[in-house]
Design an enzyme around this catalytic site. Structure first.
Site, PDB file in Angstrom:
ATOM      1  N   THR A 137      -4.254  -1.342   9.507  1.00 48.10           N
ATOM      2  CA  THR A 137      -3.070  -0.922  10.264  1.00 48.10           C
ATOM      3  C   THR A 137      -3.366  -1.023  11.751  1.00 48.10           C
ATOM      4  OG1 THR A 137      -2.388   0.492   8.465  1.00 48.10           O
ATOM      5  CG2 THR A 137      -1.458   0.995  10.631  1.00 48.10           C
ATOM      6  N   LYS A 171      -1.283  -4.918   9.243  1.00 47.69           N
ATOM      7  CA  LYS A 171      -0.002  -4.212   9.063  1.00 47.69           C
ATOM      8  C   LYS A 171       0.457  -3.652  10.400  1.00 47.69           C
ATOM      9  CE  LYS A 171       2.015  -0.279   6.577  1.00 47.69           C
ATOM     10  NZ  LYS A 171       2.065   0.826   7.528  1.00 47.69           N
ATOM     11  N   GLY A 185      10.027  -1.176   5.930  1.00 50.03           N
ATOM     12  CA  GLY A 185      10.873  -0.421   6.865  1.00 50.03           C
ATOM     13  C   GLY A 185      12.302  -0.369   6.386  1.00 50.03           C
ATOM     14  N   GLY A 186      12.728   0.791   5.912  1.00 52.07           N
ATOM     15  CA  GLY A 186      14.132   1.021   5.604  1.00 52.07           C
ATOM     16  C   GLY A 186      14.628   0.447   4.295  1.00 52.07           C
ATOM     17  N   HIS A 213       5.952   0.821  11.097  1.00 50.17           N
ATOM     18  CA  HIS A 213       5.407   2.080  10.561  1.00 50.17           C
ATOM     19  C   HIS A 213       6.544   3.057  10.202  1.00 50.17           C
ATOM     20  CE1 HIS A 213       1.158   3.870  10.694  1.00 50.17           C
ATOM     21  NE2 HIS A 213       1.852   4.862  10.163  1.00 50.17           N
ATOM     22  N   SER A 216      -3.686   4.804   1.274  1.00 52.87           N
ATOM     23  CA  SER A 216      -3.985   5.142   2.671  1.00 52.87           C
ATOM     24  C   SER A 216      -5.415   5.650   2.829  1.00 52.87           C
ATOM     25  CB  SER A 216      -3.017   6.240   3.135  1.00 52.87           C
ATOM     26  OG  SER A 216      -3.433   6.778   4.370  1.00 52.87           O
ATOM     27  N   TYR A 261      -7.720   2.678   8.462  1.00 49.22           N
ATOM     28  CA  TYR A 261      -7.656   3.090   9.865  1.00 49.22           C
ATOM     29  C   TYR A 261      -9.079   2.963  10.408  1.00 49.22           C
ATOM     30  CZ  TYR A 261      -2.909   5.088   9.731  1.00 49.22           C
ATOM     31  OH  TYR A 261      -1.551   5.270   9.649  1.00 49.22           O
TER      32      TYR A 261
HETATM   33  C1  LIG Z   1       4.796  10.156   5.277  1.00 49.92           C
HETATM   34  C2  LIG Z   1       4.312   8.809   5.681  1.00 49.92           C
HETATM   35  C3  LIG Z   1       2.959   8.583   5.809  1.00 49.92           C
HETATM   36  C4  LIG Z   1       2.499   7.315   6.184  1.00 49.92           C
HETATM   37  N1  LIG Z   1       1.151   7.100   6.242  1.00 49.92           N
HETATM   38  C5  LIG Z   1       0.707   5.863   6.552  1.00 49.92           C
HETATM   39  C6  LIG Z   1      -0.686   5.586   6.537  1.00 49.92           C
HETATM   40  O1  LIG Z   1      -1.508   6.442   6.231  1.00 49.92           O
HETATM   41  N2  LIG Z   1      -1.076   4.329   6.881  1.00 49.92           N
HETATM   42  C7  LIG Z   1      -0.180   3.351   7.206  1.00 49.92           C
HETATM   43  O2  LIG Z   1      -0.581   2.226   7.510  1.00 49.92           O
HETATM   44  N3  LIG Z   1       1.144   3.579   7.195  1.00 49.92           N
HETATM   45  C8  LIG Z   1       1.604   4.804   6.875  1.00 49.92           C
HETATM   46  N4  LIG Z   1       2.947   5.030   6.836  1.00 49.92           N
HETATM   47  C9  LIG Z   1       3.900   3.921   7.082  1.00 49.92           C
HETATM   48  C10 LIG Z   1       4.265   3.218   5.763  1.00 49.92           C
HETATM   49  O3  LIG Z   1       3.162   2.506   5.258  1.00 49.92           O
HETATM   50  C11 LIG Z   1       5.420   2.217   5.939  1.00 49.92           C
HETATM   51  O4  LIG Z   1       5.108   1.334   6.992  1.00 49.92           O
HETATM   52  C12 LIG Z   1       6.770   2.865   6.212  1.00 49.92           C
HETATM   53  O5  LIG Z   1       6.876   4.120   5.575  1.00 49.92           O
HETATM   54  C13 LIG Z   1       7.886   1.951   5.706  1.00 49.92           C
HETATM   55  O6  LIG Z   1       9.129   2.457   6.027  1.00 49.92           O
HETATM   56  P1  LIG Z   1      10.061   3.274   4.995  1.00 49.92           P
HETATM   57  O7  LIG Z   1       9.468   4.641   4.839  1.00 49.92           O
HETATM   58  O8  LIG Z   1      11.376   3.290   5.700  1.00 49.92           O
HETATM   59  O9  LIG Z   1      10.118   2.509   3.684  1.00 49.92           O
HETATM   60  C14 LIG Z   1       3.428   6.280   6.467  1.00 49.92           C
HETATM   61  C15 LIG Z   1       4.798   6.529   6.327  1.00 49.92           C
HETATM   62  C16 LIG Z   1       5.241   7.765   5.933  1.00 49.92           C
HETATM   63  C17 LIG Z   1       6.727   7.981   5.763  1.00 49.92           C
END
Ligand SMILES: Cc1cc2nc3c(=O)[nH]c(=O)nc-3n(C[C@H](O)[C@H](O)[C@H](O)COP(=O)(O)O)c2cc1C
Length: 363
Positions: free
Chosen positions: A155, A231, A287-288, A255, A107, A129
Site C-alpha cells: 500500500t 495499491k 472504491g465504492g 483507500h 491487512s 505496510y
Molecule cells: C475499515 C477499513 C480498513 C482498511 N484497512 C486497510 C488496510 O489495512 N490496508 C489497506 O491497504 N487498505 C485498507 N483499507 C482500504 C481498502 O483496502 C479499500 O481500498 C477500500 O475500502 C475500498 O473502498 P470501499 O470500502 O468503498 O469498497 C481499509 C478500508 C476500510 C474501510
C-alpha cells in the site's frame, strides 16, 4: 428485517450492530469525505450501452489474475481490525472467501495472524505496510511467503494516515483483548490511547515509514519471489513508474476515500491508467463498489478485477462468515445478471464500448 437483499441493507443493519467507535472507523472517509462520496457518484457518471441478441444462456465469471484462476473478478480488499466487527474477524472472512473461491487480501493490521488466516486455506495475498523497522518489515514478507500468500500488495498511499475526524472525535483505539496479531514481536502490540486524537494516526506516525519511494520497491522485490502489486495509484505517470520498477499489478485506489480528501474517484482515474499501461501489468481497482453494475463499469473501463471493501465488513458485522458469504453472493449475482442483460456471457466480452461517460451535453 428479513434477510437483506442488497449491500445497502447490510450497511443499515451493521450500523445498528456496531459500537460507535467501530462504526466510525469503518464508515468514515477523510476530512469532508468528498472523495468518499465521489467514489460512489462516479458510477453514475457512466451509462451502459447493452448489446442485444447474444446467447447468454451460459455465463462464465471466472478470471485469471497473476496466473491464479478466480471464480469471479472480485477480491476482498485488505481491511484492518476485522475483530471489531465480529469475534471471528478475519478468520470468518477467510472462510467465506474459501467457500466462494475468491481471493482475500489480508491487512498487515489484522486482528488475527497471517498464520491463522493461512490455516483456513483461503486464496490469499498479503497487504504490506512498510514499517520504519525494516527488519520487522522483512520478517513480515518472509512469513507471508512461507505461509503461502500468493502476492505482496504494497500500500503506497499511506505514508501517514488521513485525518478521519470520526476517529479523532472517538479517540479511536482497539478495545481490550484485540491486538495487532501480525506484530506480536513488537513491544507495543496494540494502538496507543491518545487524548483527542486517533490511536491509528499515532501508530502510523511512530511506526510507518514515510520516506518510502520507488527504490524501496526494488528492495522489497529483492527479498521475495512473490509478485508485487502496488495499491493506491491514481495517475498514469505513477502507473508507468510502477511498470518500470517491475511490479506485476496495480490497484487503482484512493483507500476508500480515507486518505487524501479531494483525490480523484478511483473509477475516474481508471481509464487513463489502463490506457497507459496496456497489457504490461494487471490493473485492478477498488472504491465504492456496491452493485454488480459498478463492477461491470469498472471492467469496461479496463480493470481486470475489483476489490470490495466496506460491504465485506457490513456482512461480517451482521452475520459473521455467513454474512460475508451472502454479501459476496449478492454482488456476484448482480454482476452475472448485469452481464447477461448487456450481452456479455464471459468476462472477456466486457469492453469499453459498453460504457459511455455522461457529459453536460447528454445529461
Ligand atoms: C475499515 C477499513 C480498513 C482498511 N484497512 C486497510 C488496510 O489495512 N490496508 C489497506 O491497504 N487498505 C485498507 N483499507 C482500504 C481498502 O483496502 C479499500 O481500498 C477500500 O475500502 C475500498 O473502498 P470501499 O470500502 O468503498 O469498497 C481499509 C478500508 C476500510 C474501510
Amino acid at each position: 428485517m428479513t434477510q437483506p437483499i442488497n449491500v445497502f441493507e447490510y450497511e443499515t443493519l451493521a450500523k445498528n450492530q456496531l459500537s460507535e467507535m467501530a462504526w466510525g472507523y469503518y464508515s468514515t472517509g477523510a476530512l469532508d469525505q468528498i472523495t468518499l462520496g465521489d467514489n460512489r457518484a462516479a458510477y453514475e457518471r457512466y451509462r451502459l450501452r447493452p448489446r442485444m441478441l447474444v446467447d447468454v444462456s451460459q455465463r462464465d465469471l471466472s478470471v485469471s489474475i497473476l496466473g491464479q484462476s478466480l471464480s469471479r473478478p472480485i477480491l476482498i480488499a485488505p481491511m484492518a481490525f476485522q475483530c471489531l466487527a465480529h469475534p471471528e474477524g478475519e478468520i470468518a472472512t477467510a472462510r467465506a472467501a474459501t467457500e466462494a473461491g475468491m481471493m482475500m487480501v489480508l491487512s498487515t493490521l489484522s486482528t488475527q495472524s497471517l498464520e491463522e488466516v493461512a490455516a483456513t486455506g483461503c486464496p490469499r495475498w498479503f497487504q504490506l505496510y512498510v514499517h520504519k523497522d525494516r527488519g520487522l518489515t522483512k520478517a513480515l514478507v518472509q512469513r507471508a511467503e512461507s505461509m503461502g500468500y500468493q502476492a505482496l500488495c504494497v500500500t503506497v498511499d499511506a505514508p501517514f494516515i488521513g485525518r478521519r475526524e470520526a476517529d479523532v472525535r472517538n479517540e479511536f483505539t482497539l478495545p481490550k483483548g484485540l491486538k495487532l496479531a501480525n506484530l506480536l514481536t513488537m513491544a507495543d502490540v496494540t494502538l496507543p490511547d491518545v487524548p483527542d486524537d486517533s490511536g491509528l494516526f499515532a501508530y502510523f506516525k511512530e511506526q510507518i515509514d514515510p520516506s518510502l519511494t520507488w527504490k524501496d520497491l526494488e528492495w522489497l522485490q529483492s527479498m521475495t519471489k512473490l509478485p508485487v502489486v502496488v495499491k493506491g495509484i491514481l495517475r498514469a505517470d505513477d502507473a508507468l513508474l510502477a511498470v518500470q520498477h517491475g511490479v506485476k499489478g496495480i490497484i487503482v485506489s484512493n483507500h476508500g476515500g480515507r486518505q487524501l480528501d479531494g483525490a480523484i474517484a478511483s473509477l475516474d482515474a481508471l481509464q487513463d491508467i489502463t490506457d497507459a499501461v496496456g497489457e504490461q501489468v494487471e490493473v485492478l481497482m477498488d472504491g465504492g463498489i456496491r452493485r454488480g453494475t459498478d463492477i461491470l463499469k469498472a471492467l469496461a473501463l479496463g480493470a481486470k478485477a475489483v476489490l470490495v471493501g466496506r460491504p465485506i465488513l457490513w456482512g461480517l458485522a451482521v452475520g459473521g462468515q455467513a454474512g460475508v458469504s451472502h454479501v459476496l453472493q449478492l454482488l456476484t449475482e448482480e454482476l452475472e445478471l448485469a452481464m447477461a442483460l448487456s450481452g456479455c456471457p464471459r468476462i472477456g466480452d466486457i469492453d469499453s464500448s459498453l460504457v459511455e461517460p455522461r457529459t453536460i451535453a447528454n445529461l
